[in-house]
Design an enzyme around this catalytic site. Structure first.
Site, PDB file in Angstrom:
ATOM      1  N   LYS A 196      14.827  25.786  17.110  1.00 49.82           N
ATOM      2  CA  LYS A 196      13.926  24.996  17.950  1.00 49.82           C
ATOM      3  C   LYS A 196      12.914  25.911  18.633  1.00 49.82           C
ATOM      4  CE  LYS A 196      17.396  25.147  21.620  1.00 49.82           C
ATOM      5  NZ  LYS A 196      18.251  24.368  22.537  1.00 49.82           N
TER       6      LYS A 196
ATOM      7  N   TYR B 252      -7.189  41.321  40.403  1.00 45.31           N
ATOM      8  CA  TYR B 252      -7.325  40.225  41.355  1.00 45.31           C
ATOM      9  C   TYR B 252      -6.631  40.543  42.681  1.00 45.31           C
ATOM     10  CZ  TYR B 252      -9.202  36.944  37.906  1.00 45.31           C
ATOM     11  OH  TYR B 252     -10.001  36.309  36.984  1.00 45.31           O
TER      12      TYR B 252
END
Length: 348
Positions: free
Chosen positions: A40, A250
């Site tokens: 999955k 940042y």
């Protein structure tokens, strides 16, 4: 002139030999049972087209996905009747799709059992809850007429604490054994990666390794036996000199206290390299650590090149992705480290 874009500046290498080795180890530890494979989430983020043929050729014959939308990616590689969809059918359209394609729904409730039968029935798998309180029919529903009417191939349950020494493991084993005695099925399956290490009583007929196939080590019993499968390499897209007192990234969370030669690297949180790596993680080149400077951006990371001053634009460096070690550094689970990997990697 080719209209195809050039290869991206970040790549994910899949070690086929390591993946095959891991399945064979887990299959051998499963004793008389055969190991299947949880594939999955795009084979836990590593790429279904790359991983599934390796697992198939190694000997896996049972493959588990969560969503119906994952089925088409498996069909070019394995027969449809080897695919089980864990979330089961929510409506008649899901049932019709399962029959048309030939995959098996995993029935998780009396409602799903009734829906499957009312729309035509057929071979399916059945999940019973033995103590996790997630998917699966309740223990008291095992005797329901809707459950007895199913043509059950694999009877499944899922261990909640297989990676720990927990009394819940034995309680779930006892409950699953009771369910096996009450519900007819061709085969039974309980153990995940860590569950395989709990011993032969937990193996039954099919085991369902997931994380450890792809390099994860969920419990001490697998240490030293599971090989790293994924390697991430990223390119330096710019080198720059930073003077003392200048800030990086940042919010200026890093201030240089010395002259620094830095590299701007093409990976960021959009690629699954989250901000939790900032301030403590490092990339590597030929074994040398290149500490991360400042915050991680969406598409870029800035690293200190002091340990490898010869690096230049276009050179490739490595993101350490030994899963147990990376989990400790990033504060993420090994599962998260794999499944959050983005789509911009060139998968090799």
């Amino acid at each position: 002139m080719s209209l195809n874009p050039p290869a991206p500046a970040l790549r994910l290498r899949l070690d086929h030999a390591a993946l095959e080795h891991n399945w064979r180890v887990l299959n051998a530890m499963s004793g008389e049972a055969r190991a299947g494979a949880a594939v999955k989430a795009n084979a836990y983020g590593l790429g279904i087209d790359a991983a599934l043929p390796v697992l198939r050729d190694a000997g896996a014959r049972d493959f588990f996905v969560a969503h119906w939308g994952e089925v088409p990616g498996l069909l070019p590689h394995v027969p449809a009747d080897q695919i089980s969809v864990l979330h089961g059918p929510l409506n008649a359209a899901d049932c019709a799709y399962a029959r048309a394609v030939g995959v098996k729904p995993v029935i998780n409730s009396v409602h799903q059992a009734r829906l499957w039968q009312e729309t035509g029935g057929g071979r399916c798998d059945l999940m019973i809850d033995t103590g996790m309180n997630r998917l699966g029919i309740a223990h008291e529903d095992a005797a329901a007429s809707e459950i007895a009417a199913l043509d059950t191939d694999v009877l499944l349950s899922h261990l909640a604490s297989a990676d720990e020494e927990s009394a819940l493991n034995h309680r779930q084993l006892v409950r699953f054994a009771q369910a096996c005695a009450a519900i007819p099925a061709r085969r039974r399956s309980l153990a995940n990666s860590a569950g395989i290490t709990l011993g032969p009583d937990y193996a039954f007929d099919v085991t369902r390794p997931g994380l450890s196939l792809y390099g994860g080590v969920p419990c001490p019993a697998l240490e030293g036996q599971i090989r790293q499968v994924a390697t991430i390499e990223v390119a330096i897209i710019q080198c720059r000199d930073i003077s003392p007192g200048e800030t990086v990234g940042y919010n200026a969370t890093f201030t240089a206290d010395r002259p620094i030669r830095a590299g701007v690297v093409s990976i960021g949180y959009a690629d699954g390299f989250l901000r939790s790596w900032g301030g403590k993680g490092a990339l590597r080149s030929h074994g040398a650590a290149l500490p991360i400077l400042g915050r991680i951006s969406m598409d870029m990371v800035i690293v200190d090149l002091a340990a490898m001053p010869s690096l230049r634009e276009g050179d490739w460096i490595e993101v350490p992705y030994d899963l147990p070690e990376a989990a400790q550094v990033a504060g993420l689970t090994q599962y998260e480290l794999l499944t959050i990997l983005g789509q911009r990697f060139q998968r090799l």
